[in-house]
Design an enzyme around this catalytic site. Structure first.
Site, PDB file in Angstrom:
ATOM      1  N   GLU A 100      31.201  14.579 -23.111  1.00 28.29           N
ATOM      2  CA  GLU A 100      32.161  13.081 -22.899  1.00 28.29           C
ATOM      3  C   GLU A 100      31.892  12.577 -23.041  1.00 28.29           C
ATOM      4  O   GLU A 100      30.628  11.639 -21.885  1.00 28.29           O
ATOM      5  CB  GLU A 100      32.888  14.171 -21.645  1.00 28.29           C
ATOM      6  CG  GLU A 100      33.968  15.544 -21.637  1.00 28.29           C
ATOM      7  CD  GLU A 100      34.689  15.611 -20.587  1.00 28.29           C
ATOM      8  OE1 GLU A 100      35.328  15.957 -20.743  1.00 28.29           O
ATOM      9  OE2 GLU A 100      34.825  14.808 -19.652  1.00 28.29           O
ATOM     10  N   CYS A 113      31.127   3.955 -20.920  1.00 32.13           N
ATOM     11  CA  CYS A 113      30.264   5.226 -20.273  1.00 32.13           C
ATOM     12  C   CYS A 113      29.358   5.826 -21.034  1.00 32.13           C
ATOM     13  O   CYS A 113      30.549   6.832 -21.959  1.00 32.13           O
ATOM     14  CB  CYS A 113      31.499   5.792 -18.616  1.00 32.13           C
ATOM     15  SG  CYS A 113      29.743   6.635 -17.918  1.00 32.13           S
ATOM     16  N   CYS A 120      23.487  18.458 -16.923  1.00 30.66           N
ATOM     17  CA  CYS A 120      22.956  17.195 -15.444  1.00 30.66           C
ATOM     18  C   CYS A 120      21.603  18.594 -14.764  1.00 30.66           C
ATOM     19  O   CYS A 120      22.387  19.631 -14.229  1.00 30.66           O
ATOM     20  CB  CYS A 120      23.160  16.626 -15.299  1.00 30.66           C
ATOM     21  SG  CYS A 120      22.721  15.788 -14.182  1.00 30.66           S
ATOM     22  N   CYS A 124      24.234  17.491  -8.184  1.00 32.64           N
ATOM     23  CA  CYS A 124      24.530  16.820  -7.305  1.00 32.64           C
ATOM     24  C   CYS A 124      25.834  16.921  -7.481  1.00 32.64           C
ATOM     25  O   CYS A 124      27.355  18.224  -7.775  1.00 32.64           O
ATOM     26  CB  CYS A 124      24.594  15.484  -7.466  1.00 32.64           C
ATOM     27  SG  CYS A 124      23.553  13.890  -7.958  1.00 32.64           S
ATOM     28  N   CYS A 127      29.718  15.839  -7.754  1.00 27.13           N
ATOM     29  CA  CYS A 127      29.558  15.352  -9.434  1.00 27.13           C
ATOM     30  C   CYS A 127      29.944  16.576 -10.444  1.00 27.13           C
ATOM     31  O   CYS A 127      28.824  18.214  -9.988  1.00 27.13           O
ATOM     32  CB  CYS A 127      28.212  14.643  -9.509  1.00 27.13           C
ATOM     33  SG  CYS A 127      28.904  14.696 -10.818  1.00 27.13           S
ATOM     34  N   CYS A 344      34.060   8.225 -12.363  1.00 30.87           N
ATOM     35  CA  CYS A 344      32.567   8.256 -12.125  1.00 30.87           C
ATOM     36  C   CYS A 344      32.291   9.754 -11.251  1.00 30.87           C
ATOM     37  O   CYS A 344      33.146   9.664 -10.511  1.00 30.87           O
ATOM     38  CB  CYS A 344      31.782   7.330 -10.309  1.00 30.87           C
ATOM     39  SG  CYS A 344      31.752   5.875 -11.552  1.00 30.87           S
TER      40      CYS A 344
END
Length: 362
Positions: A100, A113, A120, A124, A127, A344
Site C-alpha cells: 500500500e 508515504c 515488515c 512492532c 503496527c 501511521c
C-alpha cells in the site's frame, strides 16, 4: 545495477539507473542522447508505455517494449478519505504480493508515504504492517514506481509531488541498498530532480544502518521511531530493542548529529496510559538532553491486533508542554486518513485477508 526479477518476467525499466541506461543505449548502438530522452520520458513526463515515447524511433520503442516492463504495480483498490485529502492505493505485485502507498494533500504540500517492503520483519506490536509479518523486499524500481504512479495522478490535476516519506510498509533500513538507489533515481537532476531534503526515511533503530547512513553524509531527513524512553517498555513494543537497546541507539543518534550536523526527528505514538504521561515526557527529555532533535507525537492510530488506544488531546498537550519545558521541540502531528486505515502504523493488506476471492498472497 539492475535488481533480479523472477526469470519469467522482463526487467522493470525503473530498476535501471542513468548509467545503466547509457550503457544500454550504447550496447544497442543508439546515439548517446537517446538515454536522456528515455530518462526524461520516465521521470519528467511520466510515460508508462513505450508507445508514448514518440520522440524515439519506432524501432527503439519496439525494442524497449520487447526488453522491459514499464508497469509492475497493479492498482486494485483506491480509497479516498472522507475529507478527500488522503488517497490510499493497494497495489498488487507481479508475484502476487501486495503493498500500500498513500498520497496526503496539505495546503502547500503533496506528500507521498511510500513502501519499501511487502510486510515488515520488525514486529512492532501496534503496527498493522508489523502484525502481518515480512513477505519480501521491494526492488528499487518498485519503490520508484509508487512515486511515478502518484506523480502521474497529480500531474493530471496540475500539481506535483513535493515530499516523500519512506514510512509506508516495511523498514527502509532493512532494505537499505534498494531504498537508497530509489531515492538517488528520484533525486537525479535530469529526471524528477526532487531535492534530498524532500525525503524522510523512518527507521525503528537499526544501529549499523544509522551509522552507515551517517557516514554517507546524505542530506535526506532521518526519523527514528522511538515510542519509549526506557528499555523495558520499548522492548515490549518494538522487539528490535532487544538487539539494539536504547544505549546503543542513542549513541548512534548522537554520532549521526555530530557527523552530519543535521537535526534528527523522533517519532512517538502516544498510547493512552502507556507512554503518554508527563513523567514519561520528563524521562524522554532527559534521554534527548543536548541533542539537536525534534519530537513528532501523534495519538496512536487504531489497528486490529493491538488493544491500546490513542491519547486524548489533553494528555497529548501536556506531554508536549513538558518536553518543551525541558527545551525539547515538539509537534503534535495531524492524524490523516484514519477512516481508510491510511494513517501511521495502519498500512496492511486487509482487503486481501478479508476477501477469499482475491488472489493476493499475504
Amino acid at each position: 545495477m539492475v535488481e533480479k526479477e523472477p526469470p519469467s518476467l522482463k526487467p522493470l525499466i525503473y530498476d535501471l539507473d542513468y548509467t545503466d541506461l547509457e550503457n544500454l543505449v550504447r550496447d544497442w548502438q543508439q546515439p548517446s542522447f537517446r538515454a536522456r530522452q528515455i530518462w526524461e520520458g520516465l521521470y519528467q513526463t511520466y510515460w508508462r508505455n513505450p508507445e508514448e515515447f514518440t520522440n524515439l524511433p519506432l524501432s527503439l520503442r519496439q525494442r524497449l517494449a520487447d526488453s522491459f516492463r514499464f508497469i509492475s504495480l497493479e492498482p486494485i483498490q483506491i480509497l479516498h478519505s472522507s475529507d478527500r485529502e488522503t488517497i490510499k492505493t493497494l497495489f498488487q505485485l507481479p508475484d502476487g504480493r501486495a503493498i500500500e502507498a498513500v498520497l496526503m494533500k496539505y495546503e502547500k504540500r503533496r506528500t507521498l508515504c511510500i513502501s519499501t517492503q511487502s510486510g515488515c520483519a520488525m514486529g512492532c506490536v501496534f503496527c498493522a504492517t508489523g502484525q502481518m509479518g515480512f513477505k519480501r523486499n521491494l526492488t528499487s524500481g518498485e519503490i520508484v514506481e509508487q512515486v511515478i504512479y502518484y506523480a502521474n495522478l497529480l500531474r493530471r490535476e496540475g500539481e506535483s509531488v513535493t515530499n516523500i516519506v519512506l514510512m509506508g510498509m516495511g523498514e527502509p533500513f532493512h532494505n537499505y541498498d534498494a531504498t537508497m538507489a530509489a531515492i538517488d533515481r528520484l533525486n537525479h537532476p535530469l529526471g524528477m530532480n526532487l531535492g534530498a531534503r524532500r525525503f524522510t526515511i523512518s527507521t525503528v533503530g537499526l544501529v549499523p544502518m544509522i551509522r552507515r547512513f551517517a557516514a554517507e553524509q546524505r542530506q535526506i531527513n532521518l526519523a527514528i521511531s522511538l515510542h519509549a524512553a526506557d528499555d523495558e517498555l520499548r522492548t515490549s513494543m518494538l522487539p528490535v530493542n532487544k538487539k539494539y537497546p536504547l544505549s546503543e541507539l542513542m549513541a548512534a543518534c548522537r554520532d549521526y548529529v555530530a557527523q552530519t550536523h543535521r537535526r534528527l526527528t523522533f517519532e512517538w505514538a502516544l498510547i493512552q496510559n502507556v507512554n503518554d504521561s508527563v513523567e514519561t515526557a520528563r524521562k524522554l527529555a532527559r534521554l534527548l538532553e543536548g541533542l539537536l532533535c525534534h519530537v513528532n507525537v501523534i495519538p496512536l492510530n487504531p489497528t486490529q491486533k493491538y488493544a491500546g488506544k490513542g491519547s486524548t488531546r489533553e494528555r497529548a498537550l501536556a506531554f508536549k508542554a513538558e518536553l518543551e519545558r525541558h527545551g525539547v521541540p515538539c509537534t503534535i502531528r495531524i492524524r490523516r486518513g484514519i477512516d481508510i486505515q491510511a494513517g501511521c502504523g495502519q498500512l496492511a493488506i486487509q482487503q486481501a485477508q478479508n476477501s477469499p476471492s482475491n488472489p493476493l498472497m499475504i
